[in-house]
Write a protein that holds these residues in place. Structure first.
Motif, PDB file in Angstrom:
ATOM      1  N   GLU A 110       0.809  -1.209   0.000  1.00 12.69           N
ATOM      2  CA  GLU A 110       0.000   0.000   0.000  1.00 12.69           C
ATOM      3  C   GLU A 110       0.845   1.264   0.000  1.00 12.69           C
ATOM      4  OE1 GLU A 110      -2.717   0.007   3.154  1.00 12.69           O
ATOM      5  OE2 GLU A 110      -3.895  -1.656   2.362  1.00 12.69           O
ATOM      6  N   MET A 111       2.155   1.060   0.075  1.00  8.50           N
ATOM      7  CA  MET A 111       2.998   2.242   0.225  1.00  8.50           C
ATOM      8  C   MET A 111       3.959   2.376  -0.946  1.00  8.50           C
ATOM      9  SD  MET A 111       3.892   2.568   4.194  1.00  8.50           S
ATOM     10  CE  MET A 111       4.261   0.880   4.508  1.00  8.50           C
ATOM     11  N   THR A 112       4.124   3.572  -1.395  1.00  7.44           N
ATOM     12  CA  THR A 112       5.115   3.854  -2.409  1.00  7.44           C
ATOM     13  C   THR A 112       6.179   4.740  -1.775  1.00  7.44           C
ATOM     14  OG1 THR A 112       3.279   3.934  -3.934  1.00  7.44           O
ATOM     15  CG2 THR A 112       5.407   4.619  -4.775  1.00  7.44           C
ATOM     16  N   GLU A 113       7.408   4.342  -1.911  1.00 10.52           N
ATOM     17  CA  GLU A 113       8.474   5.147  -1.329  1.00 10.52           C
ATOM     18  C   GLU A 113       8.930   6.183  -2.333  1.00 10.52           C
ATOM     19  OE1 GLU A 113      11.509   2.814   0.521  1.00 10.52           O
ATOM     20  OE2 GLU A 113      10.046   1.506   1.487  1.00 10.52           O
TER      21      GLU A 113
ATOM     22  N   LYS B  80      -1.184   5.536  -0.400  1.00  9.14           N
ATOM     23  CA  LYS B  80      -0.253   6.022   0.624  1.00  9.14           C
ATOM     24  C   LYS B  80       1.136   6.136   0.026  1.00  9.14           C
ATOM     25  CE  LYS B  80      -0.788   4.726   5.231  1.00  9.14           C
ATOM     26  NZ  LYS B  80      -0.744   3.649   6.251  1.00  9.14           N
ATOM     27  N   ILE B  82       5.132   7.300   0.991  1.00 13.77           N
ATOM     28  CA  ILE B  82       6.007   7.734   2.076  1.00 13.77           C
ATOM     29  C   ILE B  82       7.292   8.318   1.493  1.00 13.77           C
ATOM     30  CG2 ILE B  82       5.091   6.103   3.768  1.00 13.77           C
ATOM     31  CD1 ILE B  82       7.520   4.350   3.240  1.00 13.77           C
TER      32      ILE B  82
END
Lengths: 578, 101
Positions: A110-113, B80, B82
């Motif tokens: 769910e996360m994209t850096e 999301k 980050i």
């Protein structure tokens, strides 16, 4: 539980937070480092989460230290359900603001850096939770799940370092759980260096017997036990085996207690066994080990003492029936609540579980004596060395509590009798050896005392009889024909009795003979006396006759002179003649 | 990517950026975000900046771990991101925006 002697020094000690977990405070010398992070690592299913949770719950309930449990793996509801089976009522503790459960959900997908970041959000959440209830303890379970959500290892390592020092600055006693790495203690190979205390948990299967173990890998600023200690998870949570073998300083008693066999007591120097000593009865099959155990149990109950009988081969009913046949009624003691049977198949549990169960039962029942019949059946379970270490702990535990322990050991045929399968002789104070003596086409039981510390015990072998009235010990026949037992002994005894009778008769005859001779002699003496008397009388008579003759002669001379009127005045001398 | 373009055309965007204080990363993230939005969303956007140091309890409520975190509140689904948003390409992928050719 006895207090460990490790921490009992007067030097300043590192402040420690008691875990309240049975046994853990002993091996850590008082608990985990207070206000510092502790790492618990281990593979799947070894009890990390549970240990951490118990640490937190005990802290909240027993030591008034509220705690925050941060879970990255299980949802709050799952966690509450899982530990409810161990008797922890988290709902109540949460309602009373003693514990906060924080479920931090991490999903990498769910996360994209998109650039540089840090985990300040985690710190803020933690700080918030700690602040809300004034937490003194924090658990992070497990650090791997947190890592799994982020792909940048450099950031993670830096953040991990920061997390540990942040926790330290907060002054909370933190427990961080982590998974075991391939060759390192942890996956990142970093956690163990930034932690002040590292515990590893292990779940090993040896010979189909699984045992959980705990080891303290490091503990900055404190001494600690270095061994692997087995532990158990049961309905009361975790119990690490009470370690009493750290020191050998238990009290001893010089009181003697009877073995239940009077003759055996006298062989042992009069009183029997020392209270609190460890007794081993070893022997081959059918030599009467259980009977001695039962006799000992009976004697103890008769004194009003409590006994736990751990049976690993027979059911209690069977033991009671069998012992009734030799006149020992154990059933009455069970009814009176003095005797407790605990019969389990050795294969039911692993060794450590057996030991822990035994500990628990002993702690609850508080017996003065414990019988384990037989030790050797535990051998099918683990390896010798494990049995030995288990026994060592059991013996230590019993000794510290001044409980007399009687163990039986089945020696397999062919093996040296003086050798026990588990090499525990050094732990044993009194060792009775039962053996079959085969002579004259029969087997008989023999008993001797191999050793008995601190007693002037008999060095004799005794024949051991099981009668309707219990156990009897008899002298064996020791003579020119060797050691004889059983019917050979009886035969020999009969033979000896016969021989003695003959001997007796001979003596009597000789006495009679002598008596006769004396009588004969006496008779002879009497006859001689009589003869002597006769001769004396004869002699006296002759003498008298001679005197009378002389007198008569003189009278005749006087009469003749008178008739011749001789002028010679011859006066008769009557004095001479009379 | 046609679908996305239609969404852009019809909806206005709501983006929420979580930061912690006036840290370098936070400041970088804010300026990067403004730049990207200006360039790609052409005024049809709304940026909400939440400083978790001021509202720490929101970190738990919104499951925020990393700082800075950018949340695409609308159009749904929620996404999301980050990091400080310095890698524009990844930001565009994360937001599901088509890069300008």
């Amino acid at each position: 539980m006895t207090q460990s002697k490790v921490a009992a020094t007067s030097r300043p000690q590192l402040p420690k937070a008691k875990t309240g977990i049975q046994g853990l405070d002993e091996i850590t010398g008082g608990g985990l480092p207070k206000g510092r992070p502790t790492l618990i690592c281990g593979g799947a299913g070894c009890g990390k989460t549970l240990l951490a949770m118990e640490f937190l719950v005990r802290g909240a309930t027993d030591f008034d230290e509220p705690g925050v449990f941060v879970t990255f793996e299980e949802s709050v509801d799952d966690l509450i359900m899982n530990v409810a089976s161990l008797g922890f009522d988290l709902h109540d503790l949460i309602a009373r603001k003693k514990i906060v459960l924080e479920y931090i959900y991490v999903d990498r997908n769910e996360m994209t850096e998109t650039g540089e970041y840090d985990l300040e959000g985690l710190f803020i959440r933690l700080g918030c939770a700690i602040h809300n209830i004034g937490a003194k303890r924090v658990v992070l379970d497990t650090i791997e799940s947190l890592f799994a959500g982020f792909s940048n290892p450099l950031i993670l390592r830096a953040e991990l370092r920061r997390l540990f020092s942040w926790l330290k600055n907060k002054g909370v006693t933190a427990v961080i759980t982590g998974e075991r790495g391939e060759k390192t203690l942890t996956r990142q190979g970093l956690e163990e260096y930034v932690s002040d205390c590292v515990l590893t948990l292990d779940h090993r299967v040896v010979a189909q017997d699984s045992t959980r173990r705990i080891r303290i890998v490091k503990y900055r600023g404190s001494t600690h036990g270095t061994n692997e200690y087995p532990f158990l998870i049961d309905e009361d949570g975790i119990s690490i085996l009470p370690i009493t073998s750290l020191s050998l300083q238990h009290e001893v008693s010089s009181e003697c207690i009877s073995s239940g066999v009077p003759r055996l007591d006298s062989m042992l120097g009069g009183g029997g066994f020392y209270r609190g000593s460890s007794i081993l009865i070893s022997g081959t099959a059918g030599t009467g080990k259980s009977s001695i155990s039962a006799s000992f149990t009976d004697a103890a109950c008769r004194r009003g003492e409590r006994v736990i009988y751990f049976a690993f081969e027979e059911s209690p009913a069977q033991i009671m029936r069998n012992m009734r046949s030799i006149g020992i009624d154990l059933g009455q003691w069970v009814e009176k609540g003095l005797l407790q049977f605990s019969a389990n198949r050795p294969t039911l549990n692993g060794l450590e579980t057996h030991l822990t169960t035994m500990h628990k039962e002993i702690n609850i029942f508080k017996p003065q004596s414990v019988v384990v019949d037989p030790l050797s059946s535990l051998l099918v379970e683990g390896k010798d060395i494990e049995v030995k270490s288990m026994l060592m702990r059991l013996v230590d535990f019993l000794k510290v509590n001044l409980i007399t322990g009687l163990f039986t050991n089945l020696t397999s045929g062919g093996a040296a009798l003086e050798r026990t399968n588990v090499e525990i002789s050094s732990l044993i104070d009194s060792w009775l050896l039962l053996r079959n003596i085969e002579t004259g086409g029969e087997r008989n039981r023999g008993l001797y005392i191999l050793k008995s510390r601190g007693m002037t015990h008999s060095n004799q072998i005794r024949e051991f009889l099981l009668t309707d009235n219990g156990i009897e010990l008899r002298d064996v026949y020791v003579g020119l024909n060797g050691v004889l037992t059983g019917s050979l002994r009886l035969a020999q005894e009969t033979q000896e009795q016969a021989a003695q009778l003959v001997h007796q008769q001979e003596i009597e005859f000789k006495q009679l003979d002598f008596e006769n001779k004396r009588m004969v002699m006496d008779a002879k003496i009497a006859a001689l006396h009589a003869e002597l008397a006769m001769q004396e009388a004869e002699t006296m008579r002759i003498i008298a006759q001679e005197k009378a003759k002389v007198h008569q002669l003189k009278l005749n001379q006087i009469a003749m002179a008178k008739s011749r009127t001789s002028d010679v005045d011859v006066m008769p001398d009557f004095g001479e003649a009379s | 990517m046609k679908e996305t373009s239609t969404i852009i055309e019809v909806e206005s965007w709501v983006l929420r950026l979580y930061i912690a204080g006036q840290s370098l990363k936070s400041m970088t993230a804010i300026s990067n975000l403004k730049k990207i939005c200006e360039e790609y969303l052409n005024g049809r956007y709304e940026i909400e900046v939440i400083d978790l140091l001021e509202y720490p309890e929101l970190a738990g409520e919104h499951q925020i771990l990393a700082i800075p975190t950018l949340l695409r509140v609308s159009p749904s689904p929620v996404r999301k991101l980050i990091g400080d948003l310095s890698n524009t390409e990844r930001v565009l992928i994360g937001l599901n925006l088509e890069p300008k050719t």
